[in-house]
Design a protein around this motif. Sequence first.
Motif, PDB file in Angstrom:
ATOM      1  N   TYR A   1      38.982  24.110  81.516  1.00 33.85           N
ATOM      2  CA  TYR A   1      38.033  23.955  81.372  1.00 33.85           C
ATOM      3  C   TYR A   1      37.419  23.167  82.684  1.00 33.85           C
ATOM      4  CZ  TYR A   1      33.942  24.840  78.889  1.00 33.85           C
ATOM      5  OH  TYR A   1      32.294  25.342  78.808  1.00 33.85           O
ATOM      6  N   VAL A   2      36.342  23.719  83.344  1.00 36.16           N
ATOM      7  CA  VAL A   2      35.580  22.879  84.466  1.00 36.16           C
ATOM      8  C   VAL A   2      33.974  23.486  84.421  1.00 36.16           C
ATOM      9  CG1 VAL A   2      35.491  22.228  86.705  1.00 36.16           C
ATOM     10  CG2 VAL A   2      37.463  23.055  86.134  1.00 36.16           C
ATOM     11  N   SER A   3      33.655  22.816  83.538  1.00 35.25           N
ATOM     12  CA  SER A   3      32.108  22.626  83.265  1.00 35.25           C
ATOM     13  C   SER A   3      31.095  21.482  84.225  1.00 35.25           C
ATOM     14  CB  SER A   3      31.317  22.542  82.338  1.00 35.25           C
ATOM     15  OG  SER A   3      29.621  22.751  82.001  1.00 35.25           O
ATOM     16  N   GLY A   4      30.463  21.477  85.667  1.00 38.41           N
ATOM     17  CA  GLY A   4      30.431  21.141  86.354  1.00 38.41           C
ATOM     18  C   GLY A   4      30.878  19.517  86.854  1.00 38.41           C
TER      19      GLY A   4
ATOM     20  N   SER B   1      29.405  29.363  85.892  1.00 36.85           N
ATOM     21  CA  SER B   1      29.457  28.176  85.337  1.00 36.85           C
ATOM     22  C   SER B   1      29.455  28.663  84.041  1.00 36.85           C
ATOM     23  CB  SER B   1      28.804  27.790  85.722  1.00 36.85           C
ATOM     24  OG  SER B   1      28.597  26.316  85.605  1.00 36.85           O
ATOM     25  N   PRO B   2      30.018  27.439  83.079  1.00 37.18           N
ATOM     26  CA  PRO B   2      31.477  27.003  83.267  1.00 37.18           C
ATOM     27  C   PRO B   2      32.370  27.847  83.696  1.00 37.18           C
ATOM     28  CG  PRO B   2      31.299  27.040  80.735  1.00 37.18           C
ATOM     29  CD  PRO B   2      29.974  27.138  81.926  1.00 37.18           C
TER      30      PRO B   2
ATOM     31  N   SER C   1      32.656  17.723  84.412  1.00 38.80           N
ATOM     32  CA  SER C   1      33.283  17.880  83.335  1.00 38.80           C
ATOM     33  C   SER C   1      34.330  18.559  83.086  1.00 38.80           C
ATOM     34  CB  SER C   1      32.803  18.071  82.177  1.00 38.80           C
ATOM     35  OG  SER C   1      33.260  17.795  80.725  1.00 38.80           O
TER      36      SER C   1
ATOM     37  N   ASP D   1      36.309  28.910  83.157  1.00 39.59           N
ATOM     38  CA  ASP D   1      37.015  28.548  81.977  1.00 39.59           C
ATOM     39  C   ASP D   1      38.766  29.291  82.420  1.00 39.59           C
ATOM     40  OD1 ASP D   1      38.792  27.538  79.858  1.00 39.59           O
ATOM     41  OD2 ASP D   1      37.068  28.469  78.193  1.00 39.59           O
TER      42      ASP D   1
ATOM     43  N   THR E   1      32.462  26.672  73.118  1.00 37.34           N
ATOM     44  CA  THR E   1      32.512  24.636  73.735  1.00 37.34           C
ATOM     45  C   THR E   1      30.935  24.207  73.712  1.00 37.34           C
ATOM     46  OG1 THR E   1      34.650  24.860  74.520  1.00 37.34           O
ATOM     47  CG2 THR E   1      32.906  23.271  75.528  1.00 37.34           C
ATOM     48  N   GLY E   2      30.549  23.604  73.174  1.00 40.07           N
ATOM     49  CA  GLY E   2      29.049  22.745  73.763  1.00 40.07           C
ATOM     50  C   GLY E   2      28.190  24.102  72.812  1.00 40.07           C
TER      51      GLY E   2
ATOM     52  N   TRP F   1      34.460  33.589  85.449  1.00 43.77           N
ATOM     53  CA  TRP F   1      33.267  32.972  84.974  1.00 43.77           C
ATOM     54  C   TRP F   1      32.624  32.689  86.176  1.00 43.77           C
ATOM     55  CZ3 TRP F   1      33.965  30.916  79.511  1.00 43.77           C
ATOM     56  CH2 TRP F   1      34.125  32.262  79.013  1.00 43.77           C
TER      57      TRP F   1
END
Length: 250
Positions: A191-194, A238-239, A196, A241, A168-169, A236
């Motif tokens: 799935y958390v990224s900031g 960041s991100p 998003s 999951d 992802t990304g 984790w």
Amino acid sequence: MRGRRGVAVLVVAVLCASCASSRASRAPAPTGTAVVPSSPAPVTAPAVPDLPDAPVVAVPPPEFTSTVSEITPELATRMEPSWRPGCPVPLEDLRYVTVTHRDFDGEKVQGELVVHADAAEAMVTVFRTLFEAGYPIRSMRLVDDFDASDDASMDADNTSAFNCRAITGGTGWSEHAYGRAIDVNPVENPYVSGSSVGPRAGRAFVNRPDSPGVIHDDDEVVRAFASVGWLWGGDWDSPVDYQHFSPSGR
């Protein structure tokens, strides 16, 4: 004179005949003569009533069942969206796995996954444990049913494993491309990224409520995967999951 003698002779004759008859009645029956008894009346068995057929008792299916098989030509055709030449693992190194799981209504459902051959038995072990623990899984279908779209599979809250895609990304191969990663209940475990969040419906679970399907630190799901050496993406920094498990921790 002659008349009286005639009478006397007649009397003697009658007496002799009477004595002979008496002696005959007292004489024993001659030997060697069979005495035939009268035949008894025939014996008839009582009538047996008609009995109903024995009821057919349905045998319930086993509580948990699983299969592990190689990728057949028919399955390879079905997997054309998720696998293509140039993927980091050949089809012969993948396995098709079916396992029984509970849905969110508690019903038994047969799910399916494709994973690396060296992960197949581990997944059977994990999902047997989760089935026995009553952990619900919304859907478990091949990502090919969603045209290999990770976003579409997550939106459907689908648990899936193999998908020949990049991280992802990024551009490098995801662990999913090797069949050594699985995403479990993506909506309940986003799935958390900031700021998003994926999938979008997962925003309702970012704060990790104590709801069915939500994975928490050291719960039965995390422990089941840890028992076969798979690590949780919820650990984790960041991100984060929450849906992701893999043996490499990536």
